[in-house]
Design an enzyme around this catalytic site. Structure first.
Site, short mmCIF file in Angstrom:
data_model
loop_
_atom_site.label_atom_id
_atom_site.label_comp_id
_atom_site.label_asym_id
_atom_site.label_seq_id
_atom_site.Cartn_x
_atom_site.Cartn_y
_atom_site.Cartn_z
N GLY A 29 45.07 55.16 47.87
CA GLY A 29 46.27 55.15 47.05
C GLY A 29 46.70 56.32 47.70
N ASN A 30 48.34 56.85 47.24
CA ASN A 30 49.07 57.15 47.69
C ASN A 30 49.43 58.61 46.72
OD1 ASN A 30 51.51 56.32 47.00
ND2 ASN A 30 51.42 54.68 47.71
N ARG A 31 50.28 59.41 47.28
CA ARG A 31 50.19 60.41 46.38
C ARG A 31 51.77 60.35 45.45
NH1 ARG A 31 50.44 65.27 49.28
NH2 ARG A 31 50.26 66.15 47.43
N SER A 32 52.02 59.06 45.52
CA SER A 32 53.72 59.09 44.92
C SER A 32 52.84 58.98 43.52
CB SER A 32 54.35 57.81 45.40
OG SER A 32 55.30 57.67 44.53
N ALA A 96 55.95 52.89 46.91
CA ALA A 96 55.24 53.45 48.20
C ALA A 96 53.89 52.72 48.39
CB ALA A 96 54.90 54.75 48.59
#
Ligand code: C5P
Length: 223
Positions: A29-32, A96
């Site tokens: 995943g990502n930090r958005s 994102a």
């Protein structure tokens, strides 16, 4: 940011960050956080637009008065965007999106191995939703992409943005800097907006809600 100037318009916003499953309990995943996209949805609704928000793993709640469609992965986001986009006068792709997903998703939890101190993951390319949307649009609609980058200086950021807006084929690109401490999760943001020619049309700095209003002002000024 004023009145009900978007009454009669339909706005589609994607927000959050996609998660690509490795197994039933893990993902890439990502930090958005989804905050900037949710702020765009909130601003558009406050200005009278009919708003659909496609949320990928949002860390904030959806604003009242918008229709929320929840998704997890990039492929789910693509399906939802394709279903909702034709009705939209404006599409804002703030989510994102993962460029790659695991080539295989294990059906049970991947076990730690005793025979090796490294583990390789094979990834497969995801579709570029924004690019597909921009190149296959059926009607007169505005399409806005986002680009969150870690380039330290403005010139490099702008240059990257110009190449990206050309590749994606969108009408506007909202550029912002992200990093370990900037951008994601913060309640404030600093952005530069460029048009499809790569020209700088404006910038904004402040709360994510004020940045959202400014983005709407800039893109609808083109209409
Ligand atoms: O290429 P990059 O990920 O920086 O592009 C960012 C923009 O493209 C965002 O608007 C994002 O929502 C969109 N995107 C997409 N599909 C992807 C990757 C990014 O729609 N696979």
């Amino acid at each position: 940011a004023s009145s009900r100037d978007l009454a009669g318009r339909t706005v589609l916003v994607t927000a959050g960050g996609t998660r690509e499953p490795l197994d039933p309990v893990r993902f890439i995943g990502n930090r958005s956080s989804g905050k900037q996209g949710v702020a765009v949805a909130s601003a558009a609704a406050a200005r009278g637009a009919s708003v659909v928000l496609i949320g990928a793993n949002l860390e904030v709640s959806a604003p009242a008065g918008v229709r929320l469609v929840e998704v997890g992965t990039t492929l789910e986001l693509q399906t939802a965007v394709e279903a909702e986009a034709t009705a939209a006068d404006l599409v804002v792709m703030a989510a994102a999106v993962a460029d790659y997903r695991p080539a295989e998703t294990a059906q049970s939890k991947i076990k730690k191995r005793s025979d090796s101190s490294t583990l390789e993951l094979r990834l497969e390319e995801n579709p570029d939703i924004l690019r597909g949307l921009s190149h296959n649009r059926s009607r007169d609609q505005l399409i806005v992409g986002f680009a969150a980058e870690t380039e330290p200086d403005d010139d490099a950021l702008l240059q990257l943005g110009r190449a990206k807006v050309a590749r994606k084929g969108c009408d506007f690109l909202v550029l912002n800097r992200v990093g370990w401490t900037e951008g994601f999760a913060s309640d404030r943001n600093t952005v530069v907006v460029i048009d499809k020619a790569g020209d700088r049309v404006g910038e904004a700095s402040g709360s994510k809600l004020s940045v959202a209003h400014r983005i709407l002002d800039l893109v609808f000024a083109a209409r």
